[in-house]
Scaffold this motif. Structure first.
Motif, PDB file in Angstrom:
ATOM      1  N   ILE A  46       0.844  -1.207   0.000  1.00 38.49           N
ATOM      2  CA  ILE A  46       0.000   0.000   0.000  1.00 38.49           C
ATOM      3  C   ILE A  46       0.873   1.247   0.000  1.00 38.49           C
ATOM      4  O   ILE A  46       0.586   2.235  -0.684  1.00 38.49           O
ATOM      5  N   GLY A  47       1.976   1.192   0.782  1.00 34.83           N
ATOM      6  CA  GLY A  47       2.904   2.313   0.794  1.00 34.83           C
ATOM      7  C   GLY A  47       3.499   2.563  -0.578  1.00 34.83           C
ATOM      8  O   GLY A  47       3.700   3.718  -0.988  1.00 34.83           O
ATOM      9  N   PHE A  48       3.769   1.495  -1.314  1.00 33.47           N
ATOM     10  CA  PHE A  48       4.286   1.613  -2.680  1.00 33.47           C
ATOM     11  C   PHE A  48       3.278   2.350  -3.570  1.00 33.47           C
ATOM     12  O   PHE A  48       3.642   3.245  -4.345  1.00 33.47           O
ATOM     13  N   ILE A  49       1.995   1.983  -3.430  1.00 28.84           N
ATOM     14  CA  ILE A  49       0.945   2.633  -4.237  1.00 28.84           C
ATOM     15  C   ILE A  49       0.853   4.117  -3.887  1.00 28.84           C
ATOM     16  O   ILE A  49       0.744   4.981  -4.770  1.00 28.84           O
ATOM     17  N   ASN A  50       0.908   4.438  -2.582  1.00 26.80           N
ATOM     18  CA  ASN A  50       0.851   5.841  -2.158  1.00 26.80           C
ATOM     19  C   ASN A  50       2.010   6.644  -2.725  1.00 26.80           C
ATOM     20  O   ASN A  50       1.839   7.757  -3.235  1.00 26.80           O
ATOM     21  N   GLU A  51       3.225   6.097  -2.618  1.00 27.84           N
ATOM     22  CA  GLU A  51       4.408   6.806  -3.111  1.00 27.84           C
ATOM     23  C   GLU A  51       4.360   6.983  -4.624  1.00 27.84           C
ATOM     24  O   GLU A  51       4.754   8.018  -5.153  1.00 27.84           O
ATOM     25  N   GLY A  71       5.920   9.219  -8.008  1.00 24.97           N
ATOM     26  CA  GLY A  71       6.331   8.446  -9.166  1.00 24.97           C
ATOM     27  C   GLY A  71       6.848   7.060  -8.814  1.00 24.97           C
ATOM     28  O   GLY A  71       7.099   6.732  -7.646  1.00 24.97           O
ATOM     29  N   PHE A  72       7.052   6.256  -9.863  1.00 24.75           N
ATOM     30  CA  PHE A  72       7.433   4.851  -9.691  1.00 24.75           C
ATOM     31  C   PHE A  72       8.801   4.701  -9.054  1.00 24.75           C
ATOM     32  O   PHE A  72       9.012   3.852  -8.184  1.00 24.75           O
ATOM     33  N   ALA A  73       9.781   5.512  -9.473  1.00 22.52           N
ATOM     34  CA  ALA A  73      11.157   5.370  -8.968  1.00 22.52           C
ATOM     35  C   ALA A  73      11.205   5.588  -7.459  1.00 22.52           C
ATOM     36  O   ALA A  73      11.811   4.803  -6.715  1.00 22.52           O
ATOM     37  N   ALA A  74      10.558   6.659  -6.994  1.00 25.32           N
ATOM     38  CA  ALA A  74      10.542   6.948  -5.557  1.00 25.32           C
ATOM     39  C   ALA A  74       9.854   5.833  -4.787  1.00 25.32           C
ATOM     40  O   ALA A  74      10.300   5.431  -3.703  1.00 25.32           O
ATOM     41  N   ALA A  75       8.758   5.315  -5.346  1.00 30.45           N
ATOM     42  CA  ALA A  75       8.029   4.223  -4.689  1.00 30.45           C
ATOM     43  C   ALA A  75       8.889   2.974  -4.606  1.00 30.45           C
ATOM     44  O   ALA A  75       8.892   2.264  -3.590  1.00 30.45           O
ATOM     45  N   MET A  76       9.643   2.709  -5.667  1.00 28.48           N
ATOM     46  CA  MET A  76      10.479   1.512  -5.700  1.00 28.48           C
ATOM     47  C   MET A  76      11.609   1.598  -4.679  1.00 28.48           C
ATOM     48  O   MET A  76      11.906   0.627  -3.973  1.00 28.48           O
ATOM     49  N   PHE A  77      12.232   2.772  -4.577  1.00 35.20           N
ATOM     50  CA  PHE A  77      13.350   2.932  -3.652  1.00 35.20           C
ATOM     51  C   PHE A  77      12.890   2.986  -2.190  1.00 35.20           C
ATOM     52  O   PHE A  77      13.544   2.425  -1.310  1.00 35.20           O
ATOM     53  N   VAL A 132      18.947   2.450   1.095  1.00 40.64           N
ATOM     54  CA  VAL A 132      19.766   3.611   1.467  1.00 40.64           C
ATOM     55  C   VAL A 132      19.449   4.795   0.566  1.00 40.64           C
ATOM     56  O   VAL A 132      19.330   5.939   1.023  1.00 40.64           O
ATOM     57  N   LYS A 133      19.277   4.524  -0.735  1.00 41.69           N
ATOM     58  CA  LYS A 133      18.954   5.602  -1.672  1.00 41.69           C
ATOM     59  C   LYS A 133      17.559   6.173  -1.406  1.00 41.69           C
ATOM     60  O   LYS A 133      17.331   7.381  -1.511  1.00 41.69           O
ATOM     61  N   GLY A 134      16.632   5.301  -1.048  1.00 41.23           N
ATOM     62  CA  GLY A 134      15.250   5.749  -0.848  1.00 41.23           C
ATOM     63  C   GLY A 134      15.006   6.431   0.487  1.00 41.23           C
ATOM     64  O   GLY A 134      14.316   7.442   0.559  1.00 41.23           O
ATOM     65  N   GLU A 135      15.598   5.892   1.577  1.00 42.16           N
ATOM     66  CA  GLU A 135      15.304   6.416   2.914  1.00 42.16           C
ATOM     67  C   GLU A 135      16.529   6.919   3.658  1.00 42.16           C
ATOM     68  O   GLU A 135      16.426   7.330   4.814  1.00 42.16           O
ATOM     69  N   GLY A 136      17.684   6.886   3.007  1.00 33.57           N
ATOM     70  CA  GLY A 136      18.888   7.391   3.648  1.00 33.57           C
ATOM     71  C   GLY A 136      19.353   6.472   4.766  1.00 33.57           C
ATOM     72  O   GLY A 136      19.087   5.263   4.763  1.00 33.57           O
ATOM     73  N   VAL A 137      20.033   7.052   5.756  1.00 36.64           N
ATOM     74  CA  VAL A 137      20.599   6.267   6.854  1.00 36.64           C
ATOM     75  C   VAL A 137      19.501   5.623   7.698  1.00 36.64           C
ATOM     76  O   VAL A 137      19.682   4.564   8.301  1.00 36.64           O
ATOM     77  N   LYS A 138      18.322   6.260   7.721  1.00 35.99           N
ATOM     78  CA  LYS A 138      17.217   5.758   8.544  1.00 35.99           C
ATOM     79  C   LYS A 138      16.806   4.345   8.141  1.00 35.99           C
ATOM     80  O   LYS A 138      16.440   3.528   8.991  1.00 35.99           O
ATOM     81  N   GLY A 139      16.869   4.030   6.842  1.00 37.24           N
ATOM     82  CA  GLY A 139      16.442   2.718   6.352  1.00 37.24           C
ATOM     83  C   GLY A 139      17.214   1.569   6.964  1.00 37.24           C
ATOM     84  O   GLY A 139      16.625   0.668   7.590  1.00 37.24           O
ATOM     85  N   PRO A 140      18.577   1.541   6.829  1.00 41.39           N
ATOM     86  CA  PRO A 140      19.347   0.438   7.423  1.00 41.39           C
ATOM     87  C   PRO A 140      19.188   0.342   8.938  1.00 41.39           C
ATOM     88  O   PRO A 140      19.195  -0.750   9.498  1.00 41.39           O
TER      89      PRO A 140
END
Length: 646
Positions: free
Chosen positions: A476-481, A486-492, A533-541
């Motif tokens: 669902i988060g992917f669909i929202n993003e 756009g698709f690239a941001a949702a994918m990352f 890392v590209k999508g959410e930065g340091v917060k993701g890992p």
């Protein structure tokens, strides 16, 4: 269904001569969400309230004050005609105000006097056993007076320093009244301090304390009778005028809202401009209402919604009727934003499912179902009914799982044969059916499912449910993003989590199987990690370990359920142990009390614990993967009449 109602931005423009008719039409339609105008450099200014605003506001305040004093509450009073209410308002309001003001002043005076008497009685109480008139404690030139309390009789100590004194002492309360010569005051004061002397306030009143207290008691009783009589009169006034007050207050609130509306509207010397929002399917109706009210002299213009507008668009839910009660649960968290998925329908499915999975007892389901339906029928509050509907849905789910688990107030319905003996069932002849062996801990899956005998399997199953639920949130988060960025941001940002999980699964399978699968899993994991890392930065890992903790959090579905079973079983065991060894009526009564009280307590816990834990799984584990919230409530300019009609 999975998104808020689609809105359109509309601007209404017209000459000031027709502003009142336009506002009247918008208010009666109860359709248009009015936006406040913020003054800028355009030259437009905020309008002024209509001429009747002051008079209406004054009457409304007057009426609400009366309503508050009388304690008039919302009720199912019949609707009254607007013209009738207007006519009655002029003739009844002042008369009602006079009656209420007189009663208010009278009650205030009585209550004030009652407080004075209570204070006086409190001051006189320590002197009640001392037969000295109160006026004799003051107005001496050559005599010092000490009135207070001491820890013990000071007479012997005083007699050692002076023989010229008079004293009364009450050994029960420690109250002392001491009269000495002025020249002995300092010496006596020093002696009294050794006896922990505490000075008492001497009331400015004349008479013997005991007689005064009797008079106060009599006067207090008389005042209480007057207040009781006054309350009866107030109740009579309330009964006589309650319908009039409710209808008049509603009418004045409507008139006040319309009269004050221009202060939200942009105006110039000759024109006005009203900005706001209307549901997309209501545009045609709005245009028709405005045109009819102004004879086509006001113009409705639909504006294009820009990207900046999406944060301020008011949100109106658009869910099927069956899911609407769960909008209350959404409101406790936050309304969705205009451009994100509304999860109301999703929690309509998952919340009762998790609740039923936790509780899963036929007995408690029937008790709580009856309770919810009874409250819904008796309580007319619009705030309570949706919550009772939610509770009803949860009990239906609990009933289904109760049949699946075969549980009734902690008793198993079917007999179960184990290596340690036979566990008898509540229904004679109902035997547990063996279905298949679980791959975990050698446990056996049966019908009914005995949760206490397949704990490890249930833990694994609930963790798996958690993984599926969390990943659904990522989808669902992917669909929202994708909608917003756009698709690239949702994918990352969201797809990367799915890739990471896929890599972990392949690596684990490879570890237990073939090496190539393990290598592929590691490669997929690293790809997902880079994307994260590209999508959410340091917060993701940093949040990667939360994947495991989030999934394990769903094991509360079995843990909390087991606690409920063990509480119910313990209550049953205590109750039956009280009867079986001793027997007799006293033991039977005690067992019944324990049984009822124990299960009543567990019933209360059965509302709170499953509800809170099922709610936490929605708010924290599920919503955290896709939901932002923070939308404004759609609040149309208008009023839903309850006590008046045109």
């Amino acid at each position: 269904m999975l998104k808020p109602k689609q809105m359109s931005r509309a601007v209404i423009v017209g000459h000031k001569d027709i502003m009142e008719e336009t506002i009247e039409a918008l208010h009666s339609s109860n359709l248009f969400h009015l936006e406040n105008y913020n003054e800028d450099s355009s030259g437009l200014k905020l309008g002024r309230p209509f001429e009747n605003a002051g008079d209406v506001s004054k009457k409304l305040i007057q009426l609400r004050s009366i309503s508050s004093f009388l304690g008039v509450k919302k009720s199912d009073a019949p609707k009254q005609k607007v013209n009738t209410v207007l006519n009655d308002l002029e003739s009844k309001l002042d008369k009602l105000d006079e009656e209420v003001t007189a009663k208010t002043e009278q009650r205030s005076e009585l209550e004030s006097r009652l407080k004075e008497l209570e204070t006086l009685a409190k001051d006189l109480a320590p002197f009640s056993a001392i037969p000295i008139e109160m006026e004799l404690y003051r107005n001496y030139e050559n005599i010092a007076v000490f009135a207070g309390t001491v820890k013990e009789n000071v007479g012997p100590a005083i007699s050692k320093v002076t023989s010229t004194y008079e004293m009364e002492y009450d050994q029960n309360t420690g109250t002392v009244a001491l009269f000495v010569k002025k020249e002995d005051e300092a010496t006596v004061s020093e002696i009294l301090s050794n006896f922990e002397f505490r000075e008492l306030r001497i009331p400015e009143i004349s008479g013997i304390p005991q007689t005064l207290l009797a008079g106060i008691e009599k006067e207090e009783a008389d005042i209480l009778k007057q207040i009781e009589s006054l309350e009866t009169d107030i109740s009579s006034i309330k009964e006589k005028y309650s319908e009039f007050i409710l209808a008049s207050e509603e009418l004045l609130a409507i008139e006040s809202e319309k009269a004050e509306a221009p202060v939200k509207i942009a105006t110039s010397e000759h024109t006005f401009m009203i900005d706001g929002w209307v549901p997309e399917d209501g545009i045609a109706g709005l245009e028709s209402i405005v045109n009819t009210a102004t004879n086509g002299r006001a113009f409705v213009s639909v504006q294009e919604i820009t990207k900046q507008d999406t944060d301020i668009i008011p949100i109106e839910y658009d869910n099927p009727k069956v899911a609407r009660p769960f909008q209350e649960i959404m409101n406790l968290y936050a309304r969705p934003k205009y451009n994100e998925i509304d999860p109301t329908t999703l929690i309509f499915i998952s919340f009762p499912l998790f609740y039923g999975m936790i509780l899963g007892d036929i007995g408690y389901a029937l008790i709580l179902l009856a309770l919810a339906m009874g409250i819904k029928k008796m309580v007319k509050s619009d705030a309570v009914k949706p919550l009772m509907n939610v509770l009803i849905y949860c009990q239906v789910s609990t009933l289904i799982f109760g049949i699946l688990y075969g549980e009734f107030l902690g008793f198993p319905l079917a007999s179960l044969h184990t290596d340690h003996g036979t566990v008898p069932g509540l229904i004679a002849g109902f035997e547990t059916i063996t279905l298949f062996a679980s791959p975990i801990a050698g446990e056996v899956i049966t019908y009914p499912i005995h949760r206490t005998h397949i704990v490890m399997t249930m833990i694994a199953a609930t963790a798996l449910i958690g993984v599926l639920h969390i990943n659904f949130g990522y989808v669902i988060g992917f669909i929202n993003e994708k909608r917003n960025h756009g698709f690239a941001a949702a994918m990352f940002e969201k797809g990367s989590w799915l890739v990471v999980e896929l890599g972990i699964i392949l690596a684990v399978l490879g570890y237990t199987g073939t090496a190539p699968t393990q290598i592929i899993g590691i490669i997929v994991f690293l790809i997902g990690f880079v994307m994260l890392v590209k999508g959410e930065g340091v917060k993701g890992p940093i949040e990667l370990p939360a994947l495991l903790s989030n999934a394990l959090s769903y094991t509360r579905l079995i843990a909390v359920g087991l606690s409920s079973i063990y509480i119910a079983s313990t209550v049953n065991l205590i109750a039956f142990d009280m009867i079986l060894p001793q027997g007799g009526i006293i033991a039977a009564v005690g067992a019944i009390i324990v049984f009822i009280f124990g299960h009543a307590l567990n019933t209360v816990l059965s509302i709170i614990a499953p509800g809170l834990h099922a709610l936490r799984l929605q708010y924290v584990e599920f919503f955290g993967k896709f939901y932002e919230g923070g939308g404004r409530k759609y609040n149309p300019f208008g009023y839903i009449r309850r006590y008046t009609e045109e």
